[in-house]
Scaffold this motif. Structure first.
Motif, PDB file in Angstrom:
ATOM      1  N   VAL A  90       0.841  -1.204   0.000  1.00 46.62           N
ATOM      2  CA  VAL A  90       0.000   0.000   0.000  1.00 46.62           C
ATOM      3  C   VAL A  90       0.873   1.250   0.000  1.00 46.62           C
ATOM      4  O   VAL A  90       0.591   2.228  -0.720  1.00 46.62           O
ATOM      5  N   GLU A  91       1.949   1.237   0.800  1.00 40.40           N
ATOM      6  CA  GLU A  91       2.854   2.393   0.833  1.00 40.40           C
ATOM      7  C   GLU A  91       3.516   2.602  -0.524  1.00 40.40           C
ATOM      8  O   GLU A  91       3.733   3.750  -0.944  1.00 40.40           O
ATOM      9  N   HIS A  92       3.829   1.508  -1.221  1.00 39.57           N
ATOM     10  CA  HIS A  92       4.416   1.623  -2.559  1.00 39.57           C
ATOM     11  C   HIS A  92       3.440   2.314  -3.507  1.00 39.57           C
ATOM     12  O   HIS A  92       3.835   3.166  -4.319  1.00 39.57           O
ATOM     13  N   ASN A 101      -5.075   3.929  -6.640  1.00 37.12           N
ATOM     14  CA  ASN A 101      -4.312   3.183  -7.628  1.00 37.12           C
ATOM     15  C   ASN A 101      -3.958   1.779  -7.151  1.00 37.12           C
ATOM     16  O   ASN A 101      -3.122   1.105  -7.748  1.00 37.12           O
ATOM     17  N   PHE A 102      -4.612   1.335  -6.080  1.00 39.06           N
ATOM     18  CA  PHE A 102      -4.371  -0.001  -5.506  1.00 39.06           C
ATOM     19  C   PHE A 102      -5.634  -0.837  -5.680  1.00 39.06           C
ATOM     20  O   PHE A 102      -6.730  -0.390  -5.344  1.00 39.06           O
ATOM     21  N   ARG A 103      -5.476  -2.054  -6.199  1.00 37.37           N
ATOM     22  CA  ARG A 103      -6.645  -2.911  -6.393  1.00 37.37           C
ATOM     23  C   ARG A 103      -6.320  -4.359  -6.033  1.00 37.37           C
ATOM     24  O   ARG A 103      -5.190  -4.819  -6.194  1.00 37.37           O
ATOM     25  N   LEU A 104      -7.344  -5.072  -5.570  1.00 37.07           N
ATOM     26  CA  LEU A 104      -7.270  -6.514  -5.368  1.00 37.07           C
ATOM     27  C   LEU A 104      -7.836  -7.180  -6.615  1.00 37.07           C
ATOM     28  O   LEU A 104      -8.930  -6.802  -7.078  1.00 37.07           O
ATOM     29  N   VAL A 105      -7.113  -8.140  -7.182  1.00 33.52           N
ATOM     30  CA  VAL A 105      -7.569  -8.781  -8.418  1.00 33.52           C
ATOM     31  C   VAL A 105      -7.517 -10.298  -8.276  1.00 33.52           C
ATOM     32  O   VAL A 105      -6.718 -10.846  -7.504  1.00 33.52           O
ATOM     33  N   SER A 144      14.568  -6.042  -1.703  1.00 34.82           N
ATOM     34  CA  SER A 144      13.648  -5.608  -0.650  1.00 34.82           C
ATOM     35  C   SER A 144      12.713  -4.518  -1.166  1.00 34.82           C
ATOM     36  O   SER A 144      12.945  -3.910  -2.217  1.00 34.82           O
ATOM     37  N   TRP A 145      11.668  -4.256  -0.372  1.00 33.97           N
ATOM     38  CA  TRP A 145      10.729  -3.192  -0.739  1.00 33.97           C
ATOM     39  C   TRP A 145      11.422  -1.832  -0.768  1.00 33.97           C
ATOM     40  O   TRP A 145      11.093  -0.980  -1.595  1.00 33.97           O
ATOM     41  N   ASP A 146      12.368  -1.629   0.136  1.00 33.84           N
ATOM     42  CA  ASP A 146      13.070  -0.340   0.144  1.00 33.84           C
ATOM     43  C   ASP A 146      13.713  -0.058  -1.207  1.00 33.84           C
ATOM     44  O   ASP A 146      13.625   1.063  -1.750  1.00 33.84           O
ATOM     45  N   ARG A 147      14.370  -1.069  -1.778  1.00 32.47           N
ATOM     46  CA  ARG A 147      15.037  -0.891  -3.068  1.00 32.47           C
ATOM     47  C   ARG A 147      14.019  -0.754  -4.198  1.00 32.47           C
ATOM     48  O   ARG A 147      14.213   0.040  -5.122  1.00 32.47           O
ATOM     49  N   LEU A 148      12.938  -1.514  -4.116  1.00 31.44           N
ATOM     50  CA  LEU A 148      11.906  -1.411  -5.154  1.00 31.44           C
ATOM     51  C   LEU A 148      11.229  -0.046  -5.112  1.00 31.44           C
ATOM     52  O   LEU A 148      10.903   0.533  -6.162  1.00 31.44           O
ATOM     53  N   ASP A 149      11.012   0.482  -3.911  1.00 27.96           N
ATOM     54  CA  ASP A 149      10.427   1.824  -3.782  1.00 27.96           C
ATOM     55  C   ASP A 149      11.301   2.870  -4.475  1.00 27.96           C
ATOM     56  O   ASP A 149      10.800   3.863  -5.011  1.00 27.96           O
ATOM     57  N   GLY A 150      12.616   2.633  -4.455  1.00 28.83           N
ATOM     58  CA  GLY A 150      13.545   3.572  -5.072  1.00 28.83           C
ATOM     59  C   GLY A 150      13.750   3.372  -6.557  1.00 28.83           C
ATOM     60  O   GLY A 150      14.570   4.072  -7.166  1.00 28.83           O
ATOM     61  N   GLY A 151      13.046   2.397  -7.144  1.00 33.58           N
ATOM     62  CA  GLY A 151      13.125   2.209  -8.588  1.00 33.58           C
ATOM     63  C   GLY A 151      14.012   1.066  -9.046  1.00 33.58           C
ATOM     64  O   GLY A 151      14.178   0.859 -10.259  1.00 33.58           O
TER      65      GLY A 151
END
Length: 460
Positions: free
Chosen positions: A229-231, A274-278, A335-342
């Protein structure tokens, strides 16, 4: 003297007799294993030349239990070549009677290990004059219970391995206990496919592939949902999808006691727009995916096969219970931290080549060896008796319990009362089916709703 000629035209060649249909049965105990089993049956029986192909008839059977797929789940599996309306539920004993009466040529056991072992002993006890070729395997990444699961599958004519890496491990286990390893046959996951990844201008979609039992704790699942969700909030122009396997109350291959749907209802501030469950077929979701994120889902292999950027999370550690240890050396761990940064991981080519992903285009030949093996077994005059590693002599404290769960005696024959006598008449049959459906619903309610509550209460 000139040769005599005839005014009679040469007779037309007699058309060849049509070949009898190859009869295949697929027995599955969950939605994912149904998908694996049905697609495996199709790949094993596909002919190289359709002009001389033997017609194939595939029967779909679902083993009745806590994870028996619902009609919705069957529909969302995607195209497997068998209409959902023609798939029927059976007990283990009913399945054995069906094999005895129908005369199948091939049986694909798409079951958990204990189910495979029970069916092998049950089929052996039938002592058929000509038994079917028995095929089994794994639905995805094998990251736990390697020895246990393999030995429970021993005795099948073909034990499919999804990669060269798995084939080597499987043979090592069998040979290590002195069991015949000739059944191990390298193939690939049967549901890999789809168009190669192409970025589209204006599209930016991140998909998190959820798993029913990984991670297991409420804290870990809440953490993953919060980071997802934060992403989405960090990237408001990016579409962020949480891909779910089942709806609350439904079961999949594994039990899901803490559905993300319920956790999502408690997200502070609600879910961003912009967040959805599918839900739905994974292949269709991957068609619009620009980055797949998971802990250890087999969806990662589907994504890699299509060359979609793929990330395997390390946030909760790299641990055997999570299954992400399987991806050590893949280049995908992050990790999510790295993914958040692109950051976007780049897969290791050598690791991919050993995992049966076949992103290099060799997937079309992945089932050639297995197909040839099944054909050779079918063409043989007589198949040898089924000989599982586990017997009442080698595992007297283990095997009887496995067989009893499927209402079979230690010798593989049905226990008294396991098979209800056939009742004549449509009315009686309809009444019996109604009673069965009611009992089945009560059983599933107990397993899916009541049992998890009792377990959680016991942890307080």
């Amino acid at each position: 003297m000139p040769p005599r000629t005839s005014n009679t035209a040469d007779p037309a060649p007699t058309p060849a007799e049509p070949r009898p249909a190859l009869r295949v049965a697929v027995l599955a105990d969950s939605d994912t294993r149904w998908k694996w089993g049905a697609l495996t049956a199709r790949r094993l029986t596909a002919a190289a030349d359709e002009r001389v192909a033997r017609p194939v008839e595939v029967s779909g059977l679902l083993l009745r239990g806590r994870a028996t797929p619902t009609p919705r789940q069957l529909a969302e599996v995607g195209e497997v070549g068998i209409e959902a309306e023609k798939v029927r539920e059976v007990t283990a004993v009913e399945f054995l009677h069906t094999v005895r009466d129908e005369g199948y040529d091939v049986v694909v056991l798409a079951l958990v290990g204990g189910g495979v072992q029970a069916m092998l002993h049950g089929l052996a006890a039938l002592d058929l004059p000509r038994r079917p070729v028995i095929v089994t395997g794994y639905v995805g990444v094998v990251y736990e219970k390697l020895a246990d699961g393999l030995l429970l599958r021993h005795g099948a004519d073909v034990v499919l391995a999804n990669s060269a890496h798995d084939a080597e491990r499987f043979r090592a286990v069998y040979e290590g206990v002195g069991a015949d390893a000739s059944a191990v046959t390298e193939a690939a996951l049967p549901f890999l496919g789809g168009a190669p990844y192409r970025a589209e201008e204006g599209r930016d979609t991140v998909v998190f592939a959820a798993q029913p039992s990984v991670p297991a704790s409420r804290a870990d699942r809440t953490y993953l949902l919060r980071r997802l969700v934060e992403h989405a909030r960090l990237h408001p122009r990016r579409e962020v999808l949480l891909k779910l396997r089942s709806k609350p109350g439904e079961h999949t291959t594994h039990i899901e006691e803490l559905p993300y749907q319920k956790l999502a209802q408690k997200v502070p501030g609600g879910l961003p727009p912009n967040f959805r469950l599918v839900y739905g077929h994974m292949g269709e979701v991957l068609d619009r995916t620009d980055l797949l994120v998971t802990v250890s889902s087999t969806a990662a292999l589907e994504s890699l096969h299509r060359r979609i950027p793929t990330a395997v999370l390390t946030d909760l550690g790299v641990r055997e219970p999570l299954g992400n240890h399987h991806f050590v050396g893949s280049g995908l761990l992050t990790s999510w931290d790295r993914l958040d940064g692109g950051y976007r991981p780049r897969p290791d080519g050598e690791w991919l080549s050993g995992q049966g992903v076949a992103a290099d285009g060799s997937y079309s030949a992945a089932y050639d060896t297995a197909r040839a093996k099944v054909a050779e077994l079918l063409d043989g005059s007589q198949l040898p008796p089924l000989a599982p590693y586990y017997t009442p002599a080698t595992a007297p404290g283990y095997l009887p319990g496995i067989l009893a769960r499927h209402h079979l005696a230690p010798d593989g024959t049905p226990l008294p009362g396991a098979a209800a006598p056939q009742e004549p008449g449509r009315v009686r049959g309809a009444v019996r089916e109604t009673v069965r459906n009611a009992a089945r619903g009560a059983y599933r309610h107990g397993v899916q709703r009541v049992a998890p509550v009792i377990r959680r209460m016991g942890e307080l």
